[in-house]
Scaffold this active site. Sequence first.
Site: not given
Ligand code: PEP
Length: 237
Positions: A8-10, A90, A92, A159, A165, A197, A218-219
């Site tokens: 997920n590049w957000k 998600h 967010e 999640e 994050g 994470s 994500g990251g």
């Molecule tokens: C996400 O964006 O769904 C996520 C899990 O981010 P991260 O891996 O950065 O925690």
Amino acid sequence: MRKLIAGNWKMHGLRTDRGELDAMLAGLPDGVDVGVFPPLTLLAEFAVRAGTRMIVGAQDVAPGMFGAHTGEVSATMLADAGARAVIVGHSERRAYQGETDLIVRAKAEAAREQGLLAIVCVGETEAERDAGNAVATVVAQLAGSLPRGGGVAYAVAYEPVWAVGSGRTPDPDQICEMHAAIRAIVGGATRILYGGSVKPPNAADILAVPNVDGALVGGASLKAAEFLTIAAAGSRA
Ligand code: PEP
């Protein structure tokens, strides 16, 4: 079940970042499904570049198909742009756009109507976990968010909100307990991803937990080298 590693590049990624996609495509391991969810501005181009080698998806979808909804993008439009999947609910979006379970379900059902795999995100806050309500929270979210009816093509991403994050992850035992609870609801054929994470150093351990059928990253999905390391862990798990 073959694992799915989804990135997920957000709100990250410009056209100049297409080299990361190309590097991912060049290094894809066998025996694992890999997906990337770039911003909408890159989706059509990424879908063409990826072809059938990698799933390209969107990070959100409108609940309806057409109409006077300024700024919205429908499942029909996503499919037309080459998307094969979409993330819905998600944390967010639940937190910052006020998305309720009802809205998430409508989005998942819209995705299904267009043959897109909906990745339905659920997860507890830290306060809910501390109060002993983590499983009950997620079970309630699933009851409200999952698409109804048969022939459902969806995956679930567990999640924990406090892990997204943050660099923190639940213990394997906590992931195991939650994924078992989700499995009891969704059955054996539905993939249950873990997200929050996931990084190269912890990916293998997380992906080895029973009922973890992949990861939503994500990251660590922004750079090909890191993401491919996680994908390789998925291919070995
Ligand atoms: C996400 O964006 O769904 C996520 C899990 O981010 P991260 O891996 O950065 O925690």
